[in-house]
Write a protein that holds these residues in place. Sequence first.
Motif, mmCIF file in Angstrom:
data_model
loop_
_atom_site.group_PDB
_atom_site.id
_atom_site.type_symbol
_atom_site.label_atom_id
_atom_site.label_comp_id
_atom_site.label_asym_id
_atom_site.label_seq_id
_atom_site.Cartn_x
_atom_site.Cartn_y
_atom_site.Cartn_z
ATOM 1 N N ASN A 1 0.812 -1.222 0.000
ATOM 2 C CA ASN A 1 0.000 0.000 0.000
ATOM 3 C C ASN A 1 0.848 1.275 0.000
ATOM 4 O OD1 ASN A 1 0.788 0.537 2.702
ATOM 5 N ND2 ASN A 1 -1.014 -0.479 3.543
ATOM 6 N N GLY A 2 2.173 1.117 0.130
ATOM 7 C CA GLY A 2 3.060 2.275 0.074
ATOM 8 C C GLY A 2 3.001 3.166 1.296
ATOM 9 N N LYS A 3 2.307 2.702 2.344
ATOM 10 C CA LYS A 3 2.164 3.528 3.553
ATOM 11 C C LYS A 3 2.558 2.691 4.772
ATOM 12 C CE LYS A 3 -1.386 6.388 1.364
ATOM 13 N NZ LYS A 3 -1.373 5.757 0.034
ATOM 14 N N ASP A 4 1.601 2.012 5.374
ATOM 15 C CA ASP A 4 1.872 1.112 6.491
ATOM 16 C C ASP A 4 1.309 -0.241 6.106
ATOM 17 O OD1 ASP A 4 1.919 -0.402 8.823
ATOM 18 O OD2 ASP A 4 1.421 1.294 10.119
ATOM 19 N N GLU A 5 2.197 -1.182 5.776
ATOM 20 C CA GLU A 5 1.772 -2.469 5.243
ATOM 21 C C GLU A 5 1.017 -3.340 6.254
ATOM 22 O OE1 GLU A 5 2.067 -2.813 2.145
ATOM 23 O OE2 GLU A 5 3.524 -1.237 1.726
ATOM 24 N N SER A 6 1.058 -2.950 7.530
ATOM 25 C CA SER A 6 0.377 -3.738 8.545
ATOM 26 C C SER A 6 -1.053 -3.254 8.792
ATOM 27 C CB SER A 6 1.158 -3.700 9.869
ATOM 28 O OG SER A 6 1.127 -2.399 10.434
ATOM 29 N N LYS A 7 -1.475 -2.221 8.048
ATOM 30 C CA LYS A 7 -2.804 -1.654 8.273
ATOM 31 C C LYS A 7 -3.688 -1.786 7.037
ATOM 32 C CE LYS A 7 -1.547 1.780 11.803
ATOM 33 N NZ LYS A 7 -1.548 3.224 12.151
ATOM 34 N N SER A 8 -4.987 -1.973 7.294
ATOM 35 C CA SER A 8 -5.972 -1.980 6.217
ATOM 36 C C SER A 8 -6.278 -0.537 5.824
ATOM 37 C CB SER A 8 -7.250 -2.675 6.687
ATOM 38 O OG SER A 8 -7.903 -1.887 7.681
ATOM 39 N N LYS A 9 -7.043 -0.370 4.749
ATOM 40 C CA LYS A 9 -7.416 0.983 4.337
ATOM 41 C C LYS A 9 -8.201 1.696 5.432
ATOM 42 C CE LYS A 9 -7.439 0.532 -0.711
ATOM 43 N NZ LYS A 9 -8.230 0.764 -1.951
ATOM 44 N N LYS A 10 -9.082 0.963 6.091
ATOM 45 C CA LYS A 10 -9.886 1.571 7.157
ATOM 46 C C LYS A 10 -8.999 1.970 8.336
ATOM 47 C CE LYS A 10 -14.163 0.328 7.855
ATOM 48 N NZ LYS A 10 -15.372 -0.467 8.184
ATOM 49 N N GLU A 11 -8.024 1.136 8.660
ATOM 50 C CA GLU A 11 -7.137 1.412 9.788
ATOM 51 C C GLU A 11 -6.182 2.565 9.506
ATOM 52 O OE1 GLU A 11 -6.748 -2.981 11.876
ATOM 53 O OE2 GLU A 11 -5.560 -2.557 10.094
ATOM 54 N N LEU A 12 -5.877 2.821 8.246
ATOM 55 C CA LEU A 12 -4.989 3.928 7.904
ATOM 56 C C LEU A 12 -5.615 5.273 8.214
ATOM 57 C CD1 LEU A 12 -3.443 2.694 4.537
ATOM 58 C CD2 LEU A 12 -2.182 3.204 6.639
#
Length: 320
Positions: free
Chosen positions: A223-234
Amino acid sequence: MNKLLKVLAASALVATVLVGCGKKGESTGGAAEGAKYAKAGFGMIIEPGDTTSTTMATVGLDAEGKINYIDVDVIQTPNGKDETKTKKELKEDYGMKSTSAQMGKIEGGAEWYQQIAKFEEFCKGKTLDEVAAIETEQRDEEHTSVPKSGSDLATGCTMDIGAFKEAVAKAGQNMTEVNAAKIGSGEVVSWDGEQKNTTTAAVALDADGKAVWAYVDVSQNPNGKDESKSKKELQSDYGMKSTSAQIGNIEGGAEWYEQAATFEKYVVGKTADEVAATETEKRDEEHTSVPKSGSDLAAGCTMDIGAFLEAVAEAFANAQ
């Protein structure tokens, strides 16, 4: 025939805090006496790496807080087999039976989908605390939380269940009060060779087949951001607000998690057929199923909802 049409053709970390709400702190009125499900929740655990594993758990509790519904599945990126299928959907193609037979703990061996069915059955009738307390042991460096040798669970499940337990606990943290006769879950996976999107949906239905609760989320890897988080969690880190503001349909813009919440609210009160009849239109080559301009849904959601509709249709079809 795409997956949505097939589905419609087929049918039409440890938690003790249970939040009774549509949004946290906002009561939905609780469950009627005798309802099969009094609470429903969804949890997702993403373990990034060379191979990323996304573990998804949908859980329904009865009025006594015991698990009456549980569905656990995993999407692996990449899986080296069929990138559009979950481990449960791969069935025998996953290829775990021979390995489990060699280990000698399951006579004749058992596939992944058979072992997860054993885990799910073992959890039914238990509270979230009791699932969290399931005893495990380390088998090797890669399997640090397998069911304890000699336990009832170990007779049919020798996989590492650490992420399963975490996902169930997370579902407990996300619990919503419902008055439901059925709960179901569904997943839709897309893969373009570089990025995999796993869209998950869960619904709780009343006796008339209308949704009283809906939940959607997406695991995007990478995801190019935080690979441990879902879209909702971001949350705001996903960075959709400015883009949605530029599109002009949502005054001031709205983040991904806010638009997903609008979609979830839209599903509540509808049947499978009514959700499937949601009108969409093509905005551009990448967004072929956005809510129709001028519709109530478009006032708060301008994302492509094609995968949402497919996953929700599967969740309706799988409800029990």
